[in-house]
Design a protein around this motif. Structure first.
Motif, short mmCIF file in Angstrom:
data_model
loop_
_atom_site.label_atom_id
_atom_site.label_comp_id
_atom_site.label_asym_id
_atom_site.label_seq_id
_atom_site.Cartn_x
_atom_site.Cartn_y
_atom_site.Cartn_z
N SER A 192 2.87 5.93 -2.93
CA SER A 192 4.04 6.63 -3.45
C SER A 192 4.03 6.87 -4.78
N ASN A 193 3.95 5.69 -5.67
CA ASN A 193 4.06 5.73 -7.19
C ASN A 193 2.57 6.48 -7.62
N ALA A 194 1.57 6.94 -6.84
CA ALA A 194 0.53 7.51 -7.20
C ALA A 194 0.65 9.21 -6.89
N GLN A 211 0.42 10.34 3.36
CA GLN A 211 0.48 8.55 3.82
C GLN A 211 0.40 8.97 5.28
N ILE A 212 0.93 9.99 5.96
CA ILE A 212 0.25 10.14 7.45
C ILE A 212 -0.89 10.20 7.57
N GLY A 213 -1.49 11.13 6.75
CA GLY A 213 -3.29 11.25 6.81
C GLY A 213 -3.97 9.68 6.72
N ALA A 214 -3.27 8.99 5.93
CA ALA A 214 -4.08 7.64 5.68
C ALA A 214 -3.85 6.93 7.20
N PRO A 220 0.81 -1.09 0.03
CA PRO A 220 0.16 0.16 0.11
C PRO A 220 0.94 1.41 0.05
N GLN A 221 1.87 1.30 0.57
CA GLN A 221 2.66 2.43 0.76
C GLN A 221 3.36 2.75 -0.67
N GLU A 244 -5.36 4.40 -6.13
CA GLU A 244 -3.99 3.69 -6.09
C GLU A 244 -3.85 3.07 -4.96
N LEU A 245 -4.11 3.84 -3.74
CA LEU A 245 -4.01 3.22 -2.45
C LEU A 245 -4.75 1.96 -2.36
N ALA A 246 -6.00 2.16 -2.81
CA ALA A 246 -7.03 0.97 -2.42
C ALA A 246 -6.53 -0.08 -3.43
#
Length: 144
Positions: A56-58, A65-68, A51-52, A112-114
């Motif tokens: 990052s790729n997005a 990422q901290i918000g996630a 997921p990380q 992208e994270l999903a």
């Protein structure tokens, strides 16, 4: 394994450990536990890295990422079972939108994270299946 809140691989490892303690590890039991430990470690790493890496790729920032992460923690307490995933996705969208002021960019980052979470869940499912096969082989060897 498919529900992000429940540590499925770790539960499988613990079950194998309890099995070994109850019936004895025997000649192959220690090797099996080492292999299962390696598989759990791989599964945990996959659960974090995929997921990380997808985020990052997005093009998401460290702040996104901290918000996630913050969203996942809030979601854990707010919505039973799937709150971690929902909270993480909402957290990404909110921070990405705040940074870019573009809902399309925020949405693509969230998608992208999903996808990263999905790949992670599939990989962990596969690792769990391999763990099941390893433990089953050990259990059958002990019974015979």
């Amino acid at each position: 394994v498919l529900v992000p809140v429940l540590p499925g691989l770790m539960l499988m490892w613990c079950a194998a450990l309890v099995y070994g303690l109850l019936v004895g590890f025997g000649p192959g039991g220690v090797a099996v536990m080492v292999l299962l430990t390696m598989l759990v470690t791989l599964g945990v790493a996959v659960g974090v890295v995929l997921p990380q890496r997808a985020a990052s790729n997005a093009g998401s920032s460290r702040r996104t990422q901290i918000g996630a992460l913050i969203g996942a923690v809030i979601g854990f307490f707010a919505v039973p079972v799937v709150g971690v995933l929902i909270g993480a996705l909402v957290g990404v969208w909110l921070v990405a939108f705040r940074e870019t002021r573009d809902p399309g960019v925020a949405w693509s980052t969230t998608v992208e994270l999903a996808k990263g979470f999905g790949r992670s869940a599939l990989a962990q499912f596969g690792i769990g299946f391999v763990m099941l096969l390893v433990w089953s082989t050990w259990a059958l060897a002990v019974l015979t």
